[in-house]
Design an enzyme around this catalytic site. Structure first.
Site, PDB file in Angstrom:
ATOM      1  N   TYR A  76      35.317  42.851  47.165  1.00  0.00           N
ATOM      2  CA  TYR A  76      34.598  44.124  47.205  1.00  0.00           C
ATOM      3  C   TYR A  76      34.229  44.546  45.796  1.00  0.00           C
ATOM      4  CZ  TYR A  76      33.883  49.187  47.447  1.00  0.00           C
ATOM      5  OH  TYR A  76      33.369  50.453  47.308  1.00  0.00           O
ATOM      6  N   LEU A 138      38.146  36.856  40.201  1.00  0.00           N
ATOM      7  CA  LEU A 138      37.244  35.933  39.527  1.00  0.00           C
ATOM      8  C   LEU A 138      36.439  35.155  40.553  1.00  0.00           C
ATOM      9  CD1 LEU A 138      39.673  34.248  36.944  1.00  0.00           C
ATOM     10  CD2 LEU A 138      38.371  36.354  36.655  1.00  0.00           C
ATOM     11  N   GLY A 139      35.212  34.824  40.205  1.00  0.00           N
ATOM     12  CA  GLY A 139      34.385  33.954  41.030  1.00  0.00           C
ATOM     13  C   GLY A 139      33.258  33.409  40.188  1.00  0.00           C
ATOM     14  N   ALA A 152      35.787  40.815  37.956  1.00  0.00           N
ATOM     15  CA  ALA A 152      35.725  42.230  38.356  1.00  0.00           C
ATOM     16  C   ALA A 152      37.103  42.840  38.146  1.00  0.00           C
ATOM     17  CB  ALA A 152      35.298  42.358  39.811  1.00  0.00           C
ATOM     18  N   CYS A 168      39.905  38.014  48.739  1.00  0.00           N
ATOM     19  CA  CYS A 168      39.959  36.631  48.244  1.00  0.00           C
ATOM     20  C   CYS A 168      40.577  35.688  49.267  1.00  0.00           C
ATOM     21  CB  CYS A 168      40.708  36.569  46.912  1.00  0.00           C
ATOM     22  SG  CYS A 168      40.069  37.743  45.698  1.00  0.00           S
TER      23      CYS A 168
END
Length: 219
Positions: A76, A138-139, A152, A168
């Site tokens: 989100y 993280l992504g 984020a 996640c």
């Protein structure tokens, strides 16, 4: 160019607009394009990674779900969360994806320590945690040897939308934010500390700041 870095302040901007800009930046860049960090906040949105499973979207309700090309499951984004996107030429810096993940985690941990928050990474689940609660996600995606997407950090936001998903992909994973455990309540202050530590970890000796999309893709 290798050690130069543009810090682009985008304020608050729609997720899809920024995502498409990341894709275009990556497609258009060449060996002379400077690396950039994009700092932004997004209006409320769920984003679902390439391998994201529908079962982790428990009850999105009135919040938009955007299927994106990063790794990872569902997360989100919303106001009060500092997002930083990493437009990095990994090949030029001789970094692998795992190197970048570790750098992001270490930068987050160092920045949080500035505000007396003891955080840690976990070998089994990317991101940064305070105790058993997750404070940063993280992504990443890599194309043409260059990264986009990023991190984020929960600063001072409404955390309740995280209850509508398995964050996640982890059922029951609790989220936490800096405002609940420290004096850090301002995303700009969080971003400033993050940039300082991340730039140092990226061995950057030439930083310039931009606002919005001005001079995009200048070489």
């Amino acid at each position: 160019m290798k050690n130069s870095l543009i810090i682009r302040q985008l304020a608050t901007m729609d997720y899809t607009t920024v995502w498409q800009a990341m894709q275009k930046f990556t497609d258009d860049r060449n060996e002379d394009t400077q690396d950039e960090l994009w700092l932004v906040e997004h209006p409320a949105v769920f984003t679902q990674g390439q391998a994201g499973k529908e079962e982790h979207l428990l009850m999105p309700g009135d919040i938009e779900v955007v299927k994106v090309d990063r790794g990872g499951q569902v997360t989100y984004h919303g106001p009060g969360q500092q997002v930083i996107y990493f437009m990095i030429n990994l090949r030029r810096r001789k970094m692998g994806v795992r190197d970048l993940v570790t750098l992001l985690e270490n930068g987050l941990i160092a920045a949080l320590a500035d505000f007396n928050i003891i955080a840690k990474a976990r070998p089994d689940a990317p991101g940064v945690y305070v105790g058993e609660k997750k404070i940063a996600s993280l992504g990443l995606r890599v194309r043409k040897g260059c990264s986009f997407h990023g991190l984020a950090l929960n600063v001072n936001m409404d955390l309740s939308p995280f209850l509508r998903i398995n964050p996640c992909g982890y059922q029951g994973l609790e989220m936490v934010q800096t405002a609940d455990i420290s004096q850090l309540t301002d995303t700009a202050q969080a971003g400033e500390s993050l940039v300082e530590h991340l730039a140092e970890l990226l061995n950057t000796n030439n930083i310039s700041y931009r606002t919005g999309w001005d001079e995009m893709n200048d070489h």
